[in-house]
Scaffold this active site. Structure first.
Site, short mmCIF file in Angstrom:
data_model
loop_
_atom_site.label_atom_id
_atom_site.label_comp_id
_atom_site.label_asym_id
_atom_site.label_seq_id
_atom_site.Cartn_x
_atom_site.Cartn_y
_atom_site.Cartn_z
N LYS A 49 4.10 0.69 9.61
CA LYS A 49 4.19 1.96 8.88
C LYS A 49 3.52 3.10 9.66
O LYS A 49 4.00 4.23 9.62
CB LYS A 49 3.55 1.81 7.50
CG LYS A 49 4.51 1.25 6.48
CD LYS A 49 3.92 1.28 5.09
CE LYS A 49 2.98 0.12 4.88
NZ LYS A 49 2.53 -0.03 3.49
N ARG A 66 5.66 -12.94 9.67
CA ARG A 66 6.17 -11.58 9.52
C ARG A 66 7.58 -11.50 10.06
O ARG A 66 7.95 -12.24 10.97
CB ARG A 66 5.36 -10.61 10.38
CG ARG A 66 3.98 -10.33 9.96
CD ARG A 66 3.35 -9.39 10.98
NE ARG A 66 3.75 -8.01 10.76
CZ ARG A 66 3.18 -7.22 9.87
NH1 ARG A 66 2.22 -7.65 9.10
NH2 ARG A 66 3.59 -5.97 9.71
N GLU A 82 0.88 -1.17 0.00
CA GLU A 82 0.00 0.00 0.00
C GLU A 82 0.92 1.22 0.00
O GLU A 82 1.80 1.32 0.86
CB GLU A 82 -0.87 -0.02 1.26
CG GLU A 82 -1.91 1.07 1.22
CD GLU A 82 -2.85 1.05 2.42
OE1 GLU A 82 -2.81 0.10 3.22
OE2 GLU A 82 -3.62 2.02 2.53
P1 ATP Z 1 2.48 -2.35 8.06
O1 ATP Z 1 1.82 -3.29 9.02
O2 ATP Z 1 3.90 -2.07 8.36
O3 ATP Z 1 1.71 -1.10 7.81
P2 ATP Z 1 1.37 -3.58 5.82
O4 ATP Z 1 1.18 -5.03 5.92
O5 ATP Z 1 0.17 -2.76 5.99
O6 ATP Z 1 2.56 -3.14 6.73
P3 ATP Z 1 1.61 -3.47 3.00
O7 ATP Z 1 2.10 -2.35 2.20
O8 ATP Z 1 0.19 -3.82 2.94
O9 ATP Z 1 2.04 -3.16 4.48
O10 ATP Z 1 2.50 -4.76 2.77
C1 ATP Z 1 2.89 -5.25 1.52
C2 ATP Z 1 3.33 -6.67 1.68
O11 ATP Z 1 4.39 -6.77 2.61
C3 ATP Z 1 2.21 -7.55 2.20
O12 ATP Z 1 2.20 -8.74 1.46
C4 ATP Z 1 2.58 -7.80 3.63
O13 ATP Z 1 2.10 -9.03 4.07
C5 ATP Z 1 4.11 -7.73 3.58
N1 ATP Z 1 4.65 -7.33 4.87
C6 ATP Z 1 4.35 -6.22 5.58
N2 ATP Z 1 5.01 -6.20 6.75
C7 ATP Z 1 5.77 -7.32 6.79
C8 ATP Z 1 6.69 -7.89 7.74
N3 ATP Z 1 6.95 -7.29 8.89
N4 ATP Z 1 7.28 -9.06 7.42
C9 ATP Z 1 7.03 -9.67 6.26
N5 ATP Z 1 6.19 -9.20 5.33
C10 ATP Z 1 5.56 -8.04 5.59
MG MG Z 2 -1.49 -3.82 4.58
#
Ligand code: ATP
Ligand code: MG
Length: 564
Positions: free
Chosen positions: A278, A268, A42
C-alpha cells in the site's frame, strides 16, 4: 455441507491447510464448534489483489463452515487513516461477493486495551520507558546476542501508572516516552524483548477525534481484538509467524477461561510485474504516476474492476494459486488467463476496428444497406444474436491489408479472398495510396452467393477478418494497457521501484470505429472485440465520447514477445 466434505476422499484432498485445521477443530468440538474469522484491513489505502486472497479465505472459511466473518478496521494509527479508505474497502469486499456479519474497529476497543495495559502495569508486566526509539533499538541485541535492560525497567508501579496517564493527556511530546511490556530481553524471539505496546500520537483520529493521545501498537491490539470479538481462527500472512508467540502471550495474560483465538499464517500473494504494498501504491497515486487508485494498471481491486475484471475471474485465480506455507511470486499471466476464460464464456462478440482503413466493395450498390445477424457468443447457445449493418463502404484494420504480402498472409492482398465475418466472401482488387505512399482505401468485390448462413456458402477461404460499416458506426477512444513495470519483481530490484515503471503501459487510440450496437453500452459493460481482445466501457465515457479499456488481449502476446 461440512458433512459432505468430511466424507468424500476427493474433497479431502483438495482442502487447504487452514480448512484441515478447521475440520480437525470441528471434529474435536473445540469452541463448541463455533467458527469465527475476521478480515482486518488497516484503512490506510485501497485494497489490492493480495487483500483479495486474504478476503477469500477469511470469508470463505466462515461461509463453508457456517461460521461468522467480521470486518474489522485496524485503525490504530490515526496519521495514515481515512474514511475514504474505510468506504472503498467495504465496496471492494462486497464486489467480491462477501458480506460481513458485523463491522468493528480496533478503536472500539481502545478503552478495553487501555484497561488491559493498566492491568499489566499493576502486575509488574509493563513499564514506561523514556528513552528514544534509537536507544531502545540499540538495546534490542541481535538474534544471537541478548538485549540490554532499559534503565527504566524497574520503575515503581505507581510511577508507571502515573506516567501512562500522562502519556494520554496531551502535554507530552510524541516519542518522549512509550509503554513497554516487561517480558524477556534475552528471549530468542526478538518480539519478546520488551516490545513497545503504547506510543504517543498527537494526530486526531478519524473516529475517536482527540480523545486519545496514546495509541496501542499492532501487536498489542490485534490478538486482543480477536479475543474480545470471539475470533476462533485468526488468519494472516506468513510474516506474522514470528509474532504468534507474542500474540499468544498477551492473550494468556488476558484470558479468564479456556477460549483462545488461534493464529494461522498463509503465503502472501505476490504478482509479477507489479508491486503489492500500500505504501508504494500510495506513492504512485500521490505522485501522479498513475491516474488514481482505480487506474486500470493498478493491482488494486478497484483498478481490476475498472479494467474489466470480474469477481469470478479473481476467485478462480485465487483458487488456482491456493494457500500454502511458503512464499513465492505468482505469474500475472495466470490472472490474465482466468479473466480471459471467464469473459470468453459470458460476453458478447462485437466488431471494433482500432486502426481503421476504408474497404470499398466496388460491386455492392452505393446507398444500399443490409441488416445481418451476428451471434452474440458462440460459447453460449442461449446468448442470441444482434443486428449488424453491411454496406458499400466498410472499415477494416489497417494491418488486414498488405499490397505485397508474404505467402502465408491469409488476409486481404490483391487477388486473395477472405470472409468478412458474418457477411460475404470478398476478393481484393487493389488499393489507393496518397502521395506519401500510405494506403487510404482498399478495394474488393463481393460474391452475393456467399452470405454467412446461406446453404451454399460453404466455400473455403483461409482468412476471416472483422469489419464495421461506415453506416451507423461511431468513433471511440480505446485505452490499451500493458504491465505497469518492466521487470518481473520490482520489489526485489536494486533500483527504486519508480525507475522501473513501463513508459508504454498506456497507449491511447482515438478514432477507433465501433459497430452501432455498442452505442447503448454503459460504464462497466464488457465485450469481446473480435480478434482483438476483451474490452469494457470506462467510467470516463459520456454522451459525447465513449472510452473502452482493454482488459486483456485474446492471446498472451507478452509471452510470445519475450520468447523472441
Ligand atoms: P501492505 O503490506 O500492502 O500495506 P498490509 O498487510 O499492511 O498490506 P493490512 O490492511 O494490514 O495490509 O492487511 C489486511 C489483511 O490482508 C491482513 O490479514 C494481511 O495479512 C492481508 N494481506 C495483505 N497483503 C496481502 C497479500 N499480498 N497477500 C495476502 N494477504 C495479504
Ligand atoms: Mg498491516
Amino acid at each position: 455441507m461440512s458433512e459432505n466434505i468430511l466424507n468424500t476422499e476427493e474433497a479431502k484432498k483438495s482442502l487447504n491447510f487452514v480448512e484441515i485445521a478447521v475440520e480437525n477443530d470441528l471434529k474435536e468440538g473445540k469452541n463448541n464448534n463455533r467458527i469465527q474469522t475476521r478480515f482486518p484491513p488497516e484503512p490506510n489505502g485501497y485494497l489490492h489483489i493480495g487483500h483479495a486472497k486474504a478476503i477469500c479465505i477469511d470469508f470463505g472459511i466462515a461461509q463453508k463452515y457456517n461460521g461468522v466473518c467480521n470486518l474489522r478496521f485496524d485503525d490504530t494509527n490515526p496519521v495514515k487513516e481515512d474514511v475514504e479508505y474505510v468506504d472503498s474497502i467495504q465496496e471492494d469486499i462486497q464486489w467480491l461477493g462477501y458480506n460481513w456479519a458485523n463491522i468493528y474497529y480496533a478503536s472500539d476497543y481502545f478503552d478495553k486495551l487501555w484497561d488491559f495495559a493498566v492491568q499489566l502495569i499493576k502486575e509488574g508486566k509493563a513499564y514506561i520507558d523514556e528513552q528514544s526509539a534509537e536507544e531502545i533499538a540499540k538495546q534490542k541485541g541481535t538474534p544471537t546476542q541478548p538485549g540490554t535492560n532499559s534503565p527504566y525497567r524497574e520503575r515503581p508501579i505507581e510511577e508507571n501508572l502515573d506516567l501512562f496517564t500522562k502519556m494520554n493527556e496531551g502535554d507530552l511530546e510524541e516519542g518522549s516516552m512509550v509503554l513497554r511490556a516487561k517480558i524477556d530481553m534475552a528471549s530468542s524471539n526478538m518480539h519478546f524483548r520488551d516490545p513497545i505496546i503504547y506510543r504517543i500520537i498527537k494526530h486526531p483520529h478519524h473516529r475517536t477525534g482527540n480523545k486519545w493521545k496514546a495509541y496501542p501498537m499492532y501487536d498489542f491490539a490485534h490478538g486482543q481484538c480477536d479475543y474480545f470479538e470471539g475470533v476462533t481462527h485468526s488468519l494472516c500472512t506468513l510474516e506474522f509467524v514470528v509474532h504468534r508467540p507474542l500474540y499468544d502471550w498477551f492473550i494468556d495474560q488476558l484470558a479468564t477461561d479456556e477460549y483462545r483465538p488461534h493464529q494461522y499464517e498463509f503465503n502472501r500473494l505476490n504478482l509479477t510485474y507489479t508491486v503489492m504494498s500500500k505504501r508504494k501504491l500510495l506513492q504512485l497515486v500521490k505522485e501522479n504516476l498513475v491516474a488514481g487508485w482505480d487506474d486500470p494498471r493498478m493491482p488494486t481491486i478497484c483498478g481490476f474492476r475498472r479494467r474489466g475484471y470480474t469477481p469470478e475471474s479473481i476467485h478462480n485465480f485465487i483458487d488456482r494459486i491456493g494457500y500454502t506455507k511458503y512464499d513465492g511470486i505468482n505469474d500475472i499471466g495466470l490472472l490474465e488467463y482466468a479473466v480471459r476464460e471467464d469473459l470468453n464464456k459470458r460476453v458478447t462478440r462485437v466488431s471494433a476496428v482500432l486502426d481503421p482503413v476504408k474497404l470499398i466493395i466496388t460491386n455492392y450498390p452505393e446507398g444500399k444497406t443490409e441488416t445481418m445477424k451476428a451471434q452474440n457468443n458462440p460459447e453460449d447457445e442461449n446468448s442470441g444474436e444482434h443486428d449488424i449493418v453491411f454496406s458499400h463502404e466498410l472499415y477494416i484494420e489497417r494491418d488486414d491489408f498488405m499490397e505485397d504480402a508474404p505467402k502465408k498472409y491469409f488476409r486481404l492482398t490483391p487477388g486473395n479472398e477472405v470472409r468478412l465475418k458474418n457477411a460475404y466472401i470478398v476478393k481484393c482488387t487493389g488499393c489507393k495510396k496518397d502521395e506519401a505512399g500510405n494506403v487510404v482505401e482498399v478495394y474488393a468485390e463481393y460474391d452475393a452467393q456467399t452470405k454467412s448462413g446461406m446453404p451454399d456458402s460453404g466455400r473455403k477461404v483461409k482468412g476471416t477478418i472483422h469489419w464495421v460499416s461506415t453506416e451507423g458506426c461511431f468513433d471511440a477512444e480505446v485505452r490499451l494497457y500493458d504491465r505497469l513495470f518492466i521487470v518481473e519483481n520490482p520489489s526485489e530490484d536494486e533500483r527504486d521501484f519508480k525507475e522501473l515503471l513501463n513508459s508504454d503501459s498506456l497507449r491511447v487510440l482515438t478514432g477507433c470505429k465501433m459497430e452501432s450496437y455498442l452505442k447503448e453500452a454503459q460504464a462497466g459493460d464488457k465485450f469481446q472485440f473480435q480478434r482483438t481482445g476483451y474490452f469494457c466501457v470506462d467510467k470516463d465515457s459520456g454522451s459525447d465520447k465513449m472510452v473502452f479499456n482493454r482488459t486483456v488481449s485474446l492471446k498472451d502476446s507478452w509471452a510470445k514477445a519475450k520468447d523472441k
